[in-house]
Design an enzyme around this catalytic site. Structure first.
Site, PDB file in Angstrom:
ATOM      1  N   ASP A 188       0.870  -1.228   0.216  1.00  0.00           N
ATOM      2  CA  ASP A 188      -0.074  -0.313  -0.305  1.00  0.00           C
ATOM      3  C   ASP A 188       1.021   1.152  -0.060  1.00  0.00           C
ATOM      4  OD1 ASP A 188      -2.421   1.799   0.177  1.00  0.00           O
ATOM      5  OD2 ASP A 188      -2.261   1.990   2.031  1.00  0.00           O
ATOM      6  N   GLU A 273      -1.991  -1.745  -6.425  1.00  0.00           N
ATOM      7  CA  GLU A 273      -3.113  -1.137  -6.792  1.00  0.00           C
ATOM      8  C   GLU A 273      -3.067  -0.623  -8.233  1.00  0.00           C
ATOM      9  OE1 GLU A 273      -5.822   0.575  -3.420  1.00  0.00           O
ATOM     10  OE2 GLU A 273      -4.019   1.633  -2.964  1.00  0.00           O
ATOM     11  N   CYS A 326     -12.212  -4.427   6.914  1.00  0.00           N
ATOM     12  CA  CYS A 326     -11.817  -5.246   7.826  1.00  0.00           C
ATOM     13  C   CYS A 326     -11.301  -6.454   7.651  1.00  0.00           C
ATOM     14  CB  CYS A 326     -12.602  -5.994   9.279  1.00  0.00           C
ATOM     15  SG  CYS A 326     -11.643  -6.542  10.212  1.00  0.00           S
ATOM     16  N   CYS A 345     -12.682  -2.583  15.024  1.00  0.00           N
ATOM     17  CA  CYS A 345     -13.722  -3.029  13.683  1.00  0.00           C
ATOM     18  C   CYS A 345     -14.782  -3.742  14.925  1.00  0.00           C
ATOM     19  CB  CYS A 345     -13.703  -3.881  12.931  1.00  0.00           C
ATOM     20  SG  CYS A 345     -14.765  -4.797  11.770  1.00  0.00           S
ATOM     21  N   ASP A 354      -3.100   1.902   7.624  1.00  0.00           N
ATOM     22  CA  ASP A 354      -2.058   1.582   6.058  1.00  0.00           C
ATOM     23  C   ASP A 354      -1.657  -0.199   5.965  1.00  0.00           C
ATOM     24  OD1 ASP A 354      -1.970   4.228   5.417  1.00  0.00           O
ATOM     25  OD2 ASP A 354      -0.379   4.235   6.798  1.00  0.00           O
TER      26      ASP A 354
END
Length: 397
Positions: A188, A273, A326, A345, A354
Site C-alpha cells: 500500500d 493497487e 476489515c 472493527c 495502512d
C-alpha cells in the site's frame, strides 16, 4: 524467461571540447530532422494523407542536397535516420491510441540525445568510438558490462545540468529467474509512509524534494532575477536549478531501485493497487507530495524487474475499498476519513489503517488470481470477473 535479455547500461562520460562540439551539432541536427519530418507528416495529415518512414527517409536525402540544409552532411547520418524511426514509433503509438499526437522538439526544453547503431560506432577492448570522432569517449565504468558484451545500440545524451551520459544496449545473460518462493506481499503506497507492507513493515518516505526545497527556491529566485533571453548569466542560473533537480531525481531513483530490488528478491508475488496517479496529481494540495513519492516510477521498476527475475506483479482494481474493509472478518465500514489512522472493527480487531489496507490488497490479489478474476479491469481485455465484486458479505452486528 529467455536468456540474453536486452538491457541498457548507462554511464557518465567526459567529452573533449571537440567531441562536445560534434555531439552538440549532432543533437541540433537530430532535432531539426525530427521537426522537419513532423511538419511534413502534419501537413499531410491535414490533407487526410499519410507519410511513412520510407518517404521521410527519401526526403532526408533531398534535404541534404539543398544549400539551406547542407550542414546535415557534417554529422553522422545514422542518428538522423534513427530520429525518423523514433517519429514513426510516435505515430504508431498515436494511431494505436496509446499516445498523444507527436510534438515538435524544443531547443531549450527537449531532451538532447542521439542514437547510434552498430554501423556508427566501434566498441573494442572497453573503448567506445563514435562516428565522426577520432578518439574514444572517456567513460566512467561505474559497473561492469556483461562478459563479451556487444552493444547493439548506443545512445548519447546530455541532461539539463550539463552532465553527459552514454547508454549501451546489450544482452545480459546474467538476468535469470530467481529460485521460486512461496512468499507474497501486499503493498500500500502512501505519503506519510512511502510503502506499507502486509507484513506490518512500514518504509518511511524520504521526501527528497522537501529536503532540497530551500536550495531549489534559492536557485529559482536567482534564475528569476536574470534577464530573459539567451544570455550567459541566465544559462548559468538555469543550470544551477537543473543541478538541484538532478540531485533530487538521482536520490529518489536510487532509493526506489533499492526498494524494488529488495521486494522482487524476497517475494514471488507482489500485489499493488492500480492507482490513477495522473488524475491524483490534479489535487492542488497533494500534487507536489505525490510527485515526490513517484508512485508511477515505483510501479514501473517493480514490473520490469519482476519480468527479469520470474516474479509476478498483480495490480488490483483501484476502486477496491482496501482501507474500509476489515482484514480479519471482512466487514466493510461505511466511511473512513483520511485523518483516521487506527480503527477498531465490530469483531474486536484493532487495525492500523495502512497495514490493514496492505493485507486486503494481498488477499484480493491472490483470491482474484486463483479464481480467474480480472484484477486490472481498466487495462485488460473485457470479459473477466472484477476482483472488486468478490466482496465478503457484511456481518450483522
Amino acid at each position: 524467461m529467455a536468456t540474453g535479455v536486452k538491457r541498457a547500461f548507462k554511464y557518465r562520460f567526459y567529452p573533449t571540447d571537440a567531441q562536445a562540439a560534434e555531439l552538440s551539432r549532432t543533437f541540433g541536427c537530430v532535432r531539426k530532422v525530427y521537426n522537419l519530418a513532423l511538419a511534413v507528416r502534419t501537413e499531410a495529415w491535414t490533407r487526410q494523407e499519410r507519410v511513412n518512414y520510407h518517404q521521410t527517409s527519401a526526403l532526408l536525402t533531398a534535404w541534404k542536397k539543398t544549400e539551406e540544409l547542407a550542414y546535415l552532411n557534417e554529422v553522422s547520418c545514422v542518428p538522423l535516420q534513427q530520429a525518423l524511426r523514433h517519429l514513426q514509433t510516435a505515430f504508431t503509438g498515436f494511431f494505436g491510441k496509446r499516445a498523444k499526437y507527436p510534438r515538435f522538439k524544443s531547443r531549450k526544453k527537449s531532451r538532447k540525445s542521439a542514437e547510434y547503431t552498430t554501423s556508427a560506432f566501434r566498441f573494442q577492448g572497453g573503448r567506445l568510438t563514435l562516428a565522426k570522432m577520432a578518439e574514444p569517449l572517456e567513460i566512467v565504468w561505474s559497473r561492469p558490462l556483461p562478459e563479451d558484451a556487444s552493444p547493439s545500440t548506443v545512445t548519447v545524451s546530455k541532461d539539463a545540468a550539463g552532465r553527459w551520459y552514454v547508454s549501451l544496449l546489450c544482452e545480459d545473460p546474467r538476468l535469470q529467474p530467481l529460485p521460486a518462493t512461496d512468499a507474497a506481499v501486499g503493498v500500500d503506497v502512501g505519503l506519510d509512509h512511502l510503502l506499507t507492507l502486509s507484513t506490518g513493515e512500514k518504509v518511511s518516505n524520504p521526501r527528497h524534494e522537501r529536503r532540497d526545497r530551500a536550495r531549489l527556491a534559492t536557485a529559482q529566485r536567482q534564475l528569476a532575477r536574470t534577464a530573459k533571453g539567451d544570455g550567459a548569466n541566465r544559462a548559468k542560473a538555469r543550470r544551477k536549478v537543473a543541478k538541484v533537480y538532478a540531485r533530487i531525481t538521482d536520490r529518489r531513483r536510487d532509493h526506489l531501485h533499492k526498494l524494488t530490488t529488495r521486494l522482487v528478491r524476497e517475494n514471488q508475488t507482489i500485489v499493488i493497487e492500480d492507482l490513477a496517479v495522473r488524475t491524483m496529481l490534479k489535487n492542488g494540495r497533494l500534487a507536489r507530495a505525490i510527485s515526490d513519492a513517484a508512485w508511477s516510477e515505483f510501479r514501473s521498476m517493480l514490473e520490469y524487474k519482476a519480468r527479469w527475475y520470474g516474479r509476478a506483479v498483480i495490480a488490483i482494481d483501484r476502486w477496491f475499498p482496501s482501507s474500509k474493509r476489515c482484514s480479519a472478518c471482512g466487514t466493510l465500514q461505511d466511511t473512513m476519513p483520511l485523518h483516521v489512522r487506527e480503527w477498531t472493527c465490530g469483531c474486536g480487531t484493532t487495525h492500523d489503517r495502512d497495514v490493514n489496507a496492505a493485507k486486503n490488497i494481498l488477499a484480493v490479489g491472490l483470491t482474484a488470481t486463483v479464481c480467474g478474476a480480472d484484477v486490472r479491469p481498466q487495462r485488460s481485455t473485457p470479459g473477466g470477473q472484477s476482483a472488486m465484486k468478490q466482496k465478503t458479505p457484511r456481518r450483522e452486528p
